[in-house]
Write a protein that holds these residues in place. Structure first.
Motif, PDB file in Angstrom:
ATOM      1  N   MET A 112       3.834   9.686  -8.930  1.00 49.62           N
ATOM      2  CA  MET A 112       2.898  10.063  -7.866  1.00 49.62           C
ATOM      3  C   MET A 112       2.582   8.849  -6.990  1.00 49.62           C
ATOM      4  N   ILE A 113       3.604   8.354  -6.315  1.00 52.21           N
ATOM      5  CA  ILE A 113       3.447   7.207  -5.427  1.00 52.21           C
ATOM      6  C   ILE A 113       4.551   7.292  -4.379  1.00 52.21           C
ATOM      7  N   THR A 114       4.230   6.894  -3.162  1.00 50.99           N
ATOM      8  CA  THR A 114       5.266   6.787  -2.142  1.00 50.99           C
ATOM      9  C   THR A 114       6.061   5.522  -2.434  1.00 50.99           C
ATOM     10  N   LYS A 115       7.331   5.696  -2.823  1.00 49.34           N
ATOM     11  CA  LYS A 115       8.151   4.572  -3.270  1.00 49.34           C
ATOM     12  C   LYS A 115       8.298   3.519  -2.169  1.00 49.34           C
ATOM     13  N   VAL A 153      10.693   4.118   0.786  1.00 52.58           N
ATOM     14  CA  VAL A 153      10.201   5.216   1.620  1.00 52.58           C
ATOM     15  C   VAL A 153       8.935   4.786   2.359  1.00 52.58           C
ATOM     16  N   ARG A 154       8.083   4.054   1.662  1.00 53.30           N
ATOM     17  CA  ARG A 154       6.830   3.573   2.249  1.00 53.30           C
ATOM     18  C   ARG A 154       7.097   2.705   3.475  1.00 53.30           C
ATOM     19  N   LEU A 155       8.060   1.801   3.360  1.00 54.86           N
ATOM     20  CA  LEU A 155       8.333   0.892   4.467  1.00 54.86           C
ATOM     21  C   LEU A 155       8.954   1.611   5.660  1.00 54.86           C
ATOM     22  N   VAL A 156       9.846   2.550   5.394  1.00 48.72           N
ATOM     23  CA  VAL A 156      10.425   3.324   6.495  1.00 48.72           C
ATOM     24  C   VAL A 156       9.348   4.187   7.147  1.00 48.72           C
ATOM     25  N   ALA A 174      -4.977   1.003  16.590  1.00 43.16           N
ATOM     26  CA  ALA A 174      -6.258   0.399  16.201  1.00 43.16           C
ATOM     27  C   ALA A 174      -6.810   1.073  14.955  1.00 43.16           C
ATOM     28  N   THR A 175      -6.548   2.394  14.811  1.00 48.31           N
ATOM     29  CA  THR A 175      -7.071   3.153  13.686  1.00 48.31           C
ATOM     30  C   THR A 175      -5.972   4.009  13.071  1.00 48.31           C
ATOM     31  N   PHE A 176      -5.906   4.018  11.750  1.00 46.98           N
ATOM     32  CA  PHE A 176      -4.877   4.734  10.999  1.00 46.98           C
ATOM     33  C   PHE A 176      -5.550   5.604   9.940  1.00 46.98           C
ATOM     34  N   TRP A 177      -5.154   6.885   9.911  1.00 46.40           N
ATOM     35  CA  TRP A 177      -5.622   7.799   8.859  1.00 46.40           C
ATOM     36  C   TRP A 177      -4.481   8.051   7.876  1.00 46.40           C
ATOM     37  N   ASP A 178      -4.765   7.839   6.586  1.00 41.80           N
ATOM     38  CA  ASP A 178      -3.832   8.178   5.510  1.00 41.80           C
ATOM     39  C   ASP A 178      -4.433   9.358   4.768  1.00 41.80           C
ATOM     40  N   ILE A 179      -3.914  10.553   5.022  1.00 39.89           N
ATOM     41  CA  ILE A 179      -4.497  11.784   4.480  1.00 39.89           C
ATOM     42  C   ILE A 179      -3.763  12.162   3.194  1.00 39.89           C
ATOM     43  N   GLY A 180      -4.518  12.224   2.091  1.00 42.27           N
ATOM     44  CA  GLY A 180      -3.918  12.453   0.788  1.00 42.27           C
ATOM     45  C   GLY A 180      -3.324  11.165   0.254  1.00 42.27           C
ATOM     46  N   CYS A 181      -4.161  10.126   0.191  1.00 38.65           N
ATOM     47  CA  CYS A 181      -3.655   8.774  -0.098  1.00 38.65           C
ATOM     48  C   CYS A 181      -3.336   8.558  -1.572  1.00 38.65           C
ATOM     49  N   CYS A 182      -3.772   9.448  -2.450  1.00 39.45           N
ATOM     50  CA  CYS A 182      -3.519   9.355  -3.890  1.00 39.45           C
ATOM     51  C   CYS A 182      -4.042   8.019  -4.427  1.00 39.45           C
ATOM     52  N   SER A 184      -1.117   3.584  -2.016  1.00 45.24           N
ATOM     53  CA  SER A 184       0.001   2.679  -1.743  1.00 45.24           C
ATOM     54  C   SER A 184       0.283   2.522  -0.252  1.00 45.24           C
ATOM     55  N   VAL A 185       0.273   3.620   0.511  1.00 44.90           N
ATOM     56  CA  VAL A 185       0.570   3.532   1.945  1.00 44.90           C
ATOM     57  C   VAL A 185      -0.565   2.821   2.679  1.00 44.90           C
ATOM     58  N   ALA A 186      -1.801   3.189   2.376  1.00 43.99           N
ATOM     59  CA  ALA A 186      -2.950   2.562   3.034  1.00 43.99           C
ATOM     60  C   ALA A 186      -2.993   1.064   2.757  1.00 43.99           C
ATOM     61  N   ILE A 187      -2.740   0.674   1.521  1.00 39.91           N
ATOM     62  CA  ILE A 187      -2.791  -0.744   1.153  1.00 39.91           C
ATOM     63  C   ILE A 187      -1.647  -1.512   1.800  1.00 39.91           C
ATOM     64  N   GLU A 188      -0.448  -0.955   1.769  1.00 43.47           N
ATOM     65  CA  GLU A 188       0.680  -1.618   2.434  1.00 43.47           C
ATOM     66  C   GLU A 188       0.405  -1.774   3.924  1.00 43.47           C
ATOM     67  N   ALA A 189      -0.178  -0.744   4.546  1.00 41.35           N
ATOM     68  CA  ALA A 189      -0.498  -0.808   5.977  1.00 41.35           C
ATOM     69  C   ALA A 189      -1.515  -1.907   6.253  1.00 41.35           C
ATOM     70  N   LYS A 190      -2.541  -1.992   5.433  1.00 38.13           N
ATOM     71  CA  LYS A 190      -3.580  -3.007   5.640  1.00 38.13           C
ATOM     72  C   LYS A 190      -3.036  -4.402   5.408  1.00 38.13           C
ATOM     73  N   ARG A 191      -2.181  -4.575   4.417  1.00 35.04           N
ATOM     74  CA  ARG A 191      -1.600  -5.888   4.157  1.00 35.04           C
ATOM     75  C   ARG A 191      -0.682  -6.321   5.312  1.00 35.04           C
ATOM     76  N   MET A 192       0.005  -5.362   5.936  1.00 36.18           N
ATOM     77  CA  MET A 192       0.916  -5.682   7.039  1.00 36.18           C
ATOM     78  C   MET A 192       0.183  -5.856   8.366  1.00 36.18           C
ATOM     79  N   HIS A 193      -0.925  -5.147   8.533  1.00 33.26           N
ATOM     80  CA  HIS A 193      -1.651  -5.146   9.812  1.00 33.26           C
ATOM     81  C   HIS A 193      -3.132  -5.361   9.507  1.00 33.26           C
ATOM     82  N   ALA A 194      -3.513  -6.610   9.344  1.00 30.16           N
ATOM     83  CA  ALA A 194      -4.842  -6.952   8.822  1.00 30.16           C
ATOM     84  C   ALA A 194      -5.983  -6.493   9.730  1.00 30.16           C
TER      85      ALA A 194
END
Length: 396
Positions: free
Chosen positions: A232-235, A238-241, A252-260, A263-273
């Motif tokens: 139950m994780i976006t691999k 796949v996450r990077l693509v 400026a603002t990103f919504w991750d709906i159904g973030c479980c 992983s996607v939200a954290i990767e996004a924040k780490r890449m775009h502080a």
């Protein structure tokens, strides 16, 4: 209106720049904080009007408007540096300005410790949130200055940094600079959580060891997952693509709906502080896991919104420029309609479809909403099922 903004030093003599002194003899209304009044009172005409800055800024600028004269505002240090000038532009955008800055508290600190500051990342948590400091830490800046306040004190800053795994800094705290209780101390973050400080202070963070934070493409095993459900994780691939399709560097603002588990939200924040990230999840057991992952992977500042997405007050949140649909509860068309109401024009929407029915429903719903569908991309990770990455853009 006309404002003269004069920066003051934290002392009662030689506390403003000489070129500003003749202006004090003109017929003016004077203003500043209560502390500033104590510093400059001896310089003012015997008969003068003083407006103390406190409480509502709207009410304050109404007072200035009623004064009907030039207003001289005294502010700490350099009013162009996280100071009163920005406030004037916000509440009196048509006013004219003259500015006579003094040295900021950060400049005084660096002067006293011999610290060059052309490579320092300047931040403030004074009367605002953690966003600027979080971004500087995620970007791994070597030197970070921080303007503090009573709530976001050196102790609170140190505790937050330890919570989110930024252990590789030391802290320098400058108290009451140029005042009678001036004191400059340095120490580890852990030491700073146990000390008390003069309320008038500023902070310098300095790296003392290499960072051990993840780079782009966080390994799947670094995330804490749902117990008994390791898939139950976006691999990672796949996450990077997926993130490349979202084009978050323009958002400026990103919504991750159904973030479980995030992983996607954290990767996004780490890449775009600097990105504002809102992670939505309905499973109650995920709340603690998401927080643990944010802390262990050094990703502070993600707004986690728990509960049923369909029942949220979406209008109370910043409109997104990008949306990832990680889950939709078999109500994809309703979700597309909600997103369509709130996403900004030009915003990008991405869905990773495993089942053909999800792909078909997204294409139908996106077409009905008037979104512009982009070329699809199909990925397969190891023995897992192929995933179709679907992207659409709101064009109107």
């Amino acid at each position: 209106m006309h404002f003269i903004v004069i920066g003051t030093a934290n002392q009662t003599t030689h506390n403003i720049m000489p070129e500003a002194l003749p202006l004090l003899a003109q017929p003016c209304v004077f203003s500043g904080g209560q502390r500033h009044y104590g510093l400059v009172k001896a310089l003012l005409p015997e008969q003068h009007t003083w407006i103390t800055i406190k409480g509502s800024m709207v009410a304050l600028f109404e007072q200035y408007q009623q004064a009907g004269e030039t207003v001289v505002i005294f502010a700490s240090g350099d009013p162009l540096f996280y100071g009163m000038v920005q406030t004037i532009y916000k509440y009196a955008p048509k006013a004219t300005l003259q500015v006579f800055p003094h040295f900021s508290s950060i400049q005084r600190l660096f002067t006293k410790i011999g610290q060059p500051y052309e490579q320092v990342r300047h931040t403030s948590v004074h009367g605002r949130g953690w966003k600027e400091l979080d971004a500087a830490l995620i970007k791994d800046d070597k030197f970070i200055s921080v303007l503090t306040d009573v709530t976001r004190s050196p102790q609170a800053i140190a505790a937050r940094m330890l919570q989110y795994n930024f252990h590789h800094y030391e802290m320098v705290v400058a108290e009451d600079l140029d005042g009678q209780q001036e004191n400059i101390t340095s120490g580890t973050l852990k030491e700073m959580t146990t000390r008390s400080f003069h309320p008038l202070n500023c902070v310098l963070l300095r790296q003392v060891s290499p960072a051990k934070m993840p780079g782009m493409g966080i390994a799947d095993q670094q995330f804490e997952g749902l117990p008994g459900r390791p898939n139950m994780i976006t691999k990672r691939s796949v996450r990077l693509v997926t993130l490349s399709h979202l084009q978050l560097h323009t958002a400026a603002t990103f919504w991750d709906i159904g973030c479980c588990t995030g992983s996607v939200a954290i990767e996004a924040k780490r890449m775009h502080a600097d990105l504002g990230v809102y992670a939505f999840e309905i499973r109650t057991e995920c709340e603690t896991i998401i927080q643990h992952n944010m802390e262990r992977l050094a990703a502070p500042g993600i707004e986690v919104v728990m509960g049923d997405f369909y029942e949220k007050d979406h209008a109370s949140l910043p409109s997104p420029d990008a949306v990832f649909i990680g889950g939709h509860g078999n109500r994809l068309d309703a979700l597309v309609q909600i997103i369509n109401q709130h996403i900004n024009k030009g915003g990008r929407i991405v869905l990773n479809a495993v089942q053909a029915s999800s792909r078909e429903q997204f294409v139908i719903s996106a077409t009905n909403a008037g979104w512009e569908l982009q070329p699809e991309e199909v990925l397969q990770v190891n023995a897992h099922n192929p995933i179709t990455i679907l992207t659409a853009i709101k064009t109107r």
